[in-house]
Motif scaffolding. Structure first.
Motif, PDB file in Angstrom:
ATOM      1  N   PHE A   7       1.729   7.567  -0.569  1.00 43.32           N
ATOM      2  CA  PHE A   7       1.001   6.869   0.091  1.00 43.32           C
ATOM      3  C   PHE A   7       1.112   5.616   0.137  1.00 43.32           C
ATOM      4  O   PHE A   7       0.871   4.985   1.049  1.00 43.32           O
ATOM      5  N   ALA A   8       1.718   4.830  -0.908  1.00 43.68           N
ATOM      6  CA  ALA A   8       2.056   3.320  -0.668  1.00 43.68           C
ATOM      7  C   ALA A   8       2.862   3.185   0.282  1.00 43.68           C
ATOM      8  O   ALA A   8       3.549   1.940   1.240  1.00 43.68           O
ATOM      9  N   LEU A   9       4.047   4.584   0.592  1.00 39.64           N
ATOM     10  CA  LEU A   9       5.324   4.024   1.796  1.00 39.64           C
ATOM     11  C   LEU A   9       4.215   4.139   2.792  1.00 39.64           C
ATOM     12  O   LEU A   9       5.259   3.062   3.760  1.00 39.64           O
ATOM     13  N   ARG A  10       3.321   4.370   3.001  1.00 42.77           N
ATOM     14  CA  ARG A  10       3.095   4.643   4.414  1.00 42.77           C
ATOM     15  C   ARG A  10       2.304   2.952   4.888  1.00 42.77           C
ATOM     16  O   ARG A  10       2.113   2.107   5.882  1.00 42.77           O
ATOM     17  N   ILE A  11       1.430   2.374   3.494  1.00 40.34           N
ATOM     18  CA  ILE A  11       1.815   0.990   3.746  1.00 40.34           C
ATOM     19  C   ILE A  11       2.642   0.128   3.983  1.00 40.34           C
ATOM     20  O   ILE A  11       2.743  -0.774   5.307  1.00 40.34           O
ATOM     21  N   VAL A  12       3.504   0.721   3.389  1.00 41.74           N
ATOM     22  CA  VAL A  12       5.108  -0.524   3.971  1.00 41.74           C
ATOM     23  C   VAL A  12       5.448  -0.430   5.489  1.00 41.74           C
ATOM     24  O   VAL A  12       5.788  -1.407   6.254  1.00 41.74           O
ATOM     25  N   TRP A  13       5.245   1.187   6.021  1.00 40.01           N
ATOM     26  CA  TRP A  13       5.971   1.186   6.838  1.00 40.01           C
ATOM     27  C   TRP A  13       4.736   0.039   8.192  1.00 40.01           C
ATOM     28  O   TRP A  13       5.271  -0.122   9.347  1.00 40.01           O
ATOM     29  N   ALA A  14       3.428   0.887   7.700  1.00 44.19           N
ATOM     30  CA  ALA A  14       3.044  -0.341   9.046  1.00 44.19           C
ATOM     31  C   ALA A  14       3.175  -1.449   8.503  1.00 44.19           C
ATOM     32  O   ALA A  14       2.819  -2.182  10.082  1.00 44.19           O
ATOM     33  N   LEU A  15       2.717  -2.322   7.490  1.00 43.88           N
ATOM     34  CA  LEU A  15       2.599  -4.057   7.778  1.00 43.88           C
ATOM     35  C   LEU A  15       4.228  -4.120   8.324  1.00 43.88           C
ATOM     36  O   LEU A  15       4.242  -5.063   9.448  1.00 43.88           O
ATOM     37  N   LYS A  16       5.494  -3.143   8.139  1.00 43.48           N
ATOM     38  CA  LYS A  16       6.912  -3.338   8.966  1.00 43.48           C
ATOM     39  C   LYS A  16       6.980  -3.201   9.831  1.00 43.48           C
ATOM     40  O   LYS A  16       7.109  -3.624  10.850  1.00 43.48           O
ATOM     41  N   LEU A  17       6.305  -2.471  10.892  1.00 44.55           N
ATOM     42  CA  LEU A  17       6.222  -2.123  11.913  1.00 44.55           C
ATOM     43  C   LEU A  17       5.507  -2.714  13.025  1.00 44.55           C
ATOM     44  O   LEU A  17       5.129  -3.813  14.387  1.00 44.55           O
ATOM     45  N   LYS A  18       4.799  -3.380  12.301  1.00 50.57           N
ATOM     46  CA  LYS A  18       3.917  -4.991  12.220  1.00 50.57           C
ATOM     47  C   LYS A  18       4.346  -5.646  12.230  1.00 50.57           C
ATOM     48  O   LYS A  18       3.347  -6.968  12.600  1.00 50.57           O
ATOM     49  N   GLY A  19       4.786  -6.089  12.115  1.00 59.84           N
ATOM     50  CA  GLY A  19       5.989  -6.985  12.316  1.00 59.84           C
ATOM     51  C   GLY A  19       5.220  -8.490  10.857  1.00 59.84           C
ATOM     52  O   GLY A  19       5.216  -9.358  10.697  1.00 59.84           O
ATOM     53  N   ILE A  20       5.071  -7.897   9.249  1.00 54.11           N
ATOM     54  CA  ILE A  20       3.726  -8.742   9.327  1.00 54.11           C
ATOM     55  C   ILE A  20       4.498  -9.142   7.326  1.00 54.11           C
ATOM     56  O   ILE A  20       4.717  -8.175   6.641  1.00 54.11           O
ATOM     57  N   GLU A  21       4.446  -9.896   7.741  1.00 54.75           N
ATOM     58  CA  GLU A  21       5.354 -10.430   5.973  1.00 54.75           C
ATOM     59  C   GLU A  21       4.833 -10.359   4.737  1.00 54.75           C
ATOM     60  O   GLU A  21       3.551 -11.130   4.577  1.00 54.75           O
ATOM     61  N   PHE A  22       5.273  -9.266   4.182  1.00 52.76           N
ATOM     62  CA  PHE A  22       4.179  -8.891   2.576  1.00 52.76           C
ATOM     63  C   PHE A  22       5.080  -9.490   1.165  1.00 52.76           C
ATOM     64  O   PHE A  22       6.219  -9.102   1.323  1.00 52.76           O
TER      65      PHE A  22
END
Lengths: 221, 218
Positions: free
Chosen positions: A15-30
């Motif tokens: 479930f957390a991996l989904r969020i990693v993917w979304a942030l990376k796909l949108k180019g958001i630093e986290f």
């Protein structure tokens, strides 16, 4: 404006991996905050007092929990590289299938992999039915999102890693290419997307983890 | 604007959620009452995956799952919004809606209906209601000054639960323990649109009585 984006997660949570993917796909630093669920941090308990679970996204100090809710929040806050279609009906369809993935598909697949013998035979019936529904959704499409990855791909993305790990642990091939040609093809293309490829948990570690879980279930029968 | 149909069951809180949202936005629709013991071919065609109500059909396009339907209604008809504009507030509304559906509803159905002698079930339901009670602090509705998504999703708590308690004598949602929720329920039911969307209390009471006697507690 200085944006502070933190993702509280564990190394293996799909479930957390989904969020990693979304942030990376949108180019958001986290920043990633890794949790040990056997010893939950004050930050996690404060950020998600209701469920005390990962993932939690903390944006400029404000926490959002529940992975599908987080995905919608990310989509609405960072509008570049949209993950949802514009059309309300198409959006509704993505949401419907994402819910289906979490409420029906994943639990039924999971049950197949933690069961043994007759129970596993029984568990196969709903799992295969659910997989067939998803297979049909890919008709005429490259990704669930169409030409590009969308929210539904991220929601179902747990299949790409987890299923092959579970298949290895149990020796049971659930997603057979002749029965699920579209899903099999999708798993390959999805896993090949750079942001997805670079984000997976170490396979050997996942195999050990799921082997241990399956053994524990077998022992408690 | 297009043809809007709702396949539902008037005594179902899930079905009523859809009607409240459509009525709030002034959308005309045809309501088709389903017989759940004999589901229509149309329902099975429109919701082959779950075979459940409610289903919204807009211009021949079917949408199932009440939370998904509510989001669709919100995006398609922009008058009288049920979600706030701010992404964080929207995330909170979605979080609470999910909490109600995934945690509160099963616990409440267990405590109030399925296992109504079970003290532990009642305690667990009370703990979940307490979380909602706290969320209402300082607010008229979950949505703030106006009815919003979470209020609509909490319709079982606002209407059905009180009626069930009236029939069974269950003391779960009481003014002493949950003053905010009781006050909220009162405000919620004062809305004429909400009232119109629900079956009249005498019908529902009769249905509850007959259901309970046909289904003794586990």
């Amino acid at each position: 404006m200085a944006e502070e984006v933190k993702l509280i997660r564990t190394w293996s949570s799909p479930f957390a991996l989904r969020i990693v993917w979304a942030l990376k796909l949108k180019g958001i630093e986290f920043e990633t905050v890794l949790e040990d669920l056997a010893s939950k941090s004050p930050l996690l308990l404060q950020s998600n007092p209701v469920h005390k679970k990962v993932p939690v996204l903390v944006h400029n100090g404000k926490p959002v929990s529940e992975s599908l809710v987080i995905l919608e929040y990310i989509e609405e806050t960072w509008k570049e590289k949209p993950l949802l279609p514009e059309d309300p009906y198409e959006k509704a369809s993505s949401r419907f299938w994402a819910k289906f993935s979490d409420e029906k598909l994943l639990p039924s697949v999971w049950t197949v992999f933690i069961s043994q013998g007759n129970k596993q035979e029984e568990a196969l019936v709903p799992a295969l039915e659910n997989l067939q529904f998803i297979e049909e959704q890919l008709e005429g499409k490259k990704f669930f999102g169409g030409e590009k990855i969308g929210l539904l791909d991220l929601a179902i993305g747990w299949m790409a890693d987890m299923v092959s790990v579970l298949e290895e642990v149990t020796g049971l091939k659930l997603i057979q290419e002749d029965k699920f040609p579209l899903l099999s093809a999708w798993i390959e293309i999805f896993a090949d997307v750079p942001e997805i490829k670079e984000s997976g948990a170490p396979r050997e570690k996942l195999i050990s983890k799921f082997q241990a879980i399956r053994d524990a279930y077998a022992a408690t029968k | 604007m297009g043809e809007v149909k709702v396949f539902g069951v008037r005594r179902s809180p899930y079905s009523c959620r859809v009607e409240i949202a459509l009525k709030l936005k002034g959308i005309k629709y045809d309501f088709i009452e389903e017989d759940l013991s004999n589901k229509s071919p149309l329902l099975l065609k429109y919701n082959p995956v779950h075979k459940k109500i409610p289903v919204l059909v807009h211009n021949e396009n079917p949408i199932a799952e009440s939370l998904v339907i509510l989001e669709y209604i919100e995006e398609t008809w922009k008058g009288t919004p049920i979600l706030p504009e701010d992404p964080y507030q929207r995330a909170m509304a979605r979080f609470w809606s999910k909490f109600i559906d995934e945690k509160c509803m099963p616990a409440l159905l267990k405590a109030a209906v399925k296992e109504r002698e079970n003290k532990k079930a009642i305690e667990e339901a009370a703990e979940l209601l307490k979380i909602l009670e706290n969320e209402l602090e300082g607010k008229k509705f979950f949505g703030g000054d106006n009815i919003g998504l979470v209020d609509i999703v909490a319709d079982f708590i606002g209407y059905w639960l009180g009626l069930i308690q009236h029939v069974t004598g269950l003391e779960l949602l009481t003014k002493e323990k949950f003053p905010n929720l009781c006050e909220w329920s009162h405000e919620f039911l004062s809305s004429s649109i909400v009232k119109e969307s629900f079956p009249p209390s005498d019908h529902l009471l009769e249905y509850i009585r007959s259901w309970l006697s046909a289904n003794p507690s586990k």
